[in-house]
Write an enzyme that holds these catalytic residues in place. Structure first.
Site, short mmCIF file in Angstrom:
data_model
loop_
_atom_site.label_atom_id
_atom_site.label_comp_id
_atom_site.label_asym_id
_atom_site.label_seq_id
_atom_site.Cartn_x
_atom_site.Cartn_y
_atom_site.Cartn_z
N MET A 41 60.61 69.64 59.72
CA MET A 41 60.42 68.23 60.04
C MET A 41 59.40 68.13 61.17
O MET A 41 59.71 68.40 62.32
CB MET A 41 61.76 67.63 60.46
N PRO A 42 58.15 67.74 60.87
CA PRO A 42 57.16 67.57 61.92
C PRO A 42 57.50 66.40 62.83
O PRO A 42 57.97 65.35 62.38
CB PRO A 42 55.87 67.28 61.15
N ILE A 43 57.24 66.59 64.13
CA ILE A 43 57.42 65.53 65.11
C ILE A 43 56.12 65.39 65.89
O ILE A 43 55.66 66.35 66.51
CB ILE A 43 58.57 65.84 66.09
N THR A 98 54.40 67.61 53.92
CA THR A 98 55.77 67.21 54.25
C THR A 98 56.05 65.82 53.69
O THR A 98 55.20 64.94 53.73
CB THR A 98 55.96 67.18 55.78
N ARG A 145 58.44 62.47 61.84
CA ARG A 145 58.84 61.63 62.97
C ARG A 145 57.62 61.41 63.86
O ARG A 145 56.87 62.34 64.14
CB ARG A 145 59.93 62.30 63.81
#
Length: 66
Positions: A1-3, A34, A40
């Protein structure tokens, strides 16, 4: 999950922030593959009094140029 964490000066409109969030999300999606729902984006708005360059806050700089 990239933030993605983005620090910006306060003062941008809600529309500008929505556009920024959308475009950053799309860029992450394109470059990493993704799923959009897993990306996010966190915006941190910094008050002008807390952002300084060369020892002078943005707030002070604005007052001196008025």
């Amino acid at each position: 999950m990239p933030i993605a964490q983005i620090h910006i000066l306060e003062g941008r409109s809600k529309e500008q922030k929505r556009t920024l969030i959308k475009e950053v999300t799309e860029a992450i999606h394109r470059s990493t593959g993704t799923d959009i729902e897993r990306i996010r984006v966190l915006l941190y708005e910094i008050p002008n009094e807390n952002w300084a360059t060369g020892g002078v806050s943005k707030e002070e700089s604005k007052m001196n140029h008025s």
